[in-house]
Motif scaffolding. Structure first.
Motif, mmCIF file in Angstrom:
data_model
loop_
_atom_site.group_PDB
_atom_site.id
_atom_site.type_symbol
_atom_site.label_atom_id
_atom_site.label_comp_id
_atom_site.label_asym_id
_atom_site.label_seq_id
_atom_site.Cartn_x
_atom_site.Cartn_y
_atom_site.Cartn_z
ATOM 1 N N PRO A 177 0.816 -1.129 0.062
ATOM 2 C CA PRO A 177 0.144 0.137 -0.047
ATOM 3 C C PRO A 177 0.779 1.243 0.238
ATOM 4 O O PRO A 177 1.849 1.356 0.655
ATOM 5 C CB PRO A 177 -0.678 -0.104 1.411
ATOM 6 C CG PRO A 177 -0.669 -1.494 1.703
ATOM 7 C CD PRO A 177 0.676 -1.975 1.377
ATOM 8 N N ARG A 178 0.494 2.347 -0.770
ATOM 9 C CA ARG A 178 1.145 3.436 -0.496
ATOM 10 C C ARG A 178 0.705 4.328 0.463
ATOM 11 O O ARG A 178 -0.528 4.754 0.511
ATOM 12 C CB ARG A 178 0.891 4.104 -2.008
ATOM 13 C CG ARG A 178 1.612 5.611 -2.277
ATOM 14 C CD ARG A 178 1.428 6.012 -3.664
ATOM 15 N NE ARG A 178 2.004 5.178 -4.639
ATOM 16 C CZ ARG A 178 1.849 5.268 -5.837
ATOM 17 N NH1 ARG A 178 1.339 6.020 -6.308
ATOM 18 N NH2 ARG A 178 2.558 4.253 -6.714
ATOM 19 N N PRO A 179 1.529 4.698 1.292
ATOM 20 C CA PRO A 179 0.945 5.720 2.414
ATOM 21 C C PRO A 179 0.215 6.973 2.202
ATOM 22 O O PRO A 179 0.763 7.636 1.138
ATOM 23 C CB PRO A 179 2.100 5.710 3.394
ATOM 24 C CG PRO A 179 3.109 4.733 2.942
ATOM 25 C CD PRO A 179 2.803 4.342 1.521
ATOM 26 N N GLN A 180 -0.643 7.231 2.873
ATOM 27 C CA GLN A 180 -1.595 8.551 2.624
ATOM 28 C C GLN A 180 -1.340 9.449 3.869
ATOM 29 O O GLN A 180 -2.205 9.115 4.667
ATOM 30 C CB GLN A 180 -2.956 8.317 2.233
ATOM 31 C CG GLN A 180 -2.924 7.388 0.753
ATOM 32 C CD GLN A 180 -2.627 8.317 -0.304
ATOM 33 O OE1 GLN A 180 -3.131 9.264 -0.604
ATOM 34 N NE2 GLN A 180 -1.523 7.590 -1.065
ATOM 35 N N PRO A 181 -0.424 10.184 4.059
ATOM 36 C CA PRO A 181 -0.058 10.840 5.198
ATOM 37 C C PRO A 181 -1.261 11.862 5.822
ATOM 38 O O PRO A 181 -2.034 12.258 4.880
ATOM 39 C CB PRO A 181 1.294 11.585 5.003
ATOM 40 C CG PRO A 181 1.721 11.135 3.863
ATOM 41 C CD PRO A 181 0.762 10.289 3.006
#
Length: 220
Positions: A177-181
């Motif tokens: 998964p691509r982090p979504q800060p």
């Protein structure tokens, strides 16, 4: 001249109200910009160890660092991210060496990768504590059969994964998964409102001036 008194009072009074509203919106703009700046500074602070008993009010957006192992079970929250389009936030349980279990928002995966295998992994996570206010009376119940959630409901997700009602939103990572800060998501339309009230005040004064001109011309 007597015929001009009432329109003049009405015109100046209305303009004064509109100017007051414009000034109030400029004051709100200054307050909102200060609030956003404070939140952004909080989000970007140096991370600290995960508190023993995080508090939703005191510790909102607190940057933390924690090491632990993710479980195999995941919850998938329907969302959309530019430019990838629709997909899901992956929420997993993170178990620390001390035996604590908290929720970890690992980030975004596209629709096609929703059910890809993601085996348990040991991670050193840096992120921010969050209690997203994403649910209301219109939020559908999660589709448990298909594992689709429609909001990050921290208490319900904690119950589903057997964790503390604490969510860490991961800041960075590689691949999916691509982090979504965490980011500031506060509406700030006060400048537009202030300009609108100011323009209405100008228009009100212009109409008042024209009305007084017509009254004077008709009485000469």
């Amino acid at each position: 001249m007597k015929r001009m008194i009432l329109p003049l009072v009405f015109g100046l009074g209305g303009a004064a109200i509109l100017v007051t509203l414009a000034v109030w919106q400029f004051q709100r703009l200054e307050w909102k910009e200060g609030l956003i700046a404070a939140i952004e500074a909080r989000i970007g602070d140096a991370p600290v160890p995960l508190p023993e008993s995080p508090d939703p009010a005191r510790d909102l957006y607190l940057p933390v660092t924690v090491e632990g192992t993710t479980g195999a079970a995941e919850l998938h929250v329907l969302t959309s991210v530019r430019p990838e389009g629709p997909g899901y936030r992956v929420i997993a349980a993170l178990e620390t060496a001390e035996g604590r279990r908290v929720l970890l928002d690992r980030g975004f995966v596209p629709e096609a990768a929703k059910d890809d295998p993601r085996p348990p992994a040991t991670l050193a996570v840096t992120g921010n504590l969050a209690w997203p206010n994403e649910t209301d009376s219109f939020t559908p119940d999660p589709n448990l059969e298909r594992n689709i959630w429609f909001a990050r409901d921290v208490p319900a997700m904690a119950a589903a994964l057997g964790t503390e009602p604490v969510l860490i939103v991961q800041r960075s990572g590689q691949g999916w998964p691509r982090p979504q800060p965490v980011s500031v998501d506060l509406p700030n339309n006060h400048f537009q409102y202030a300009v609108t009230w100011s323009l209405l005040a100008v228009a009100w004064l212009a109409m008042t001036g024209y009305l007084l001109y017509r009254i004077r011309r008709n009485t000469v």
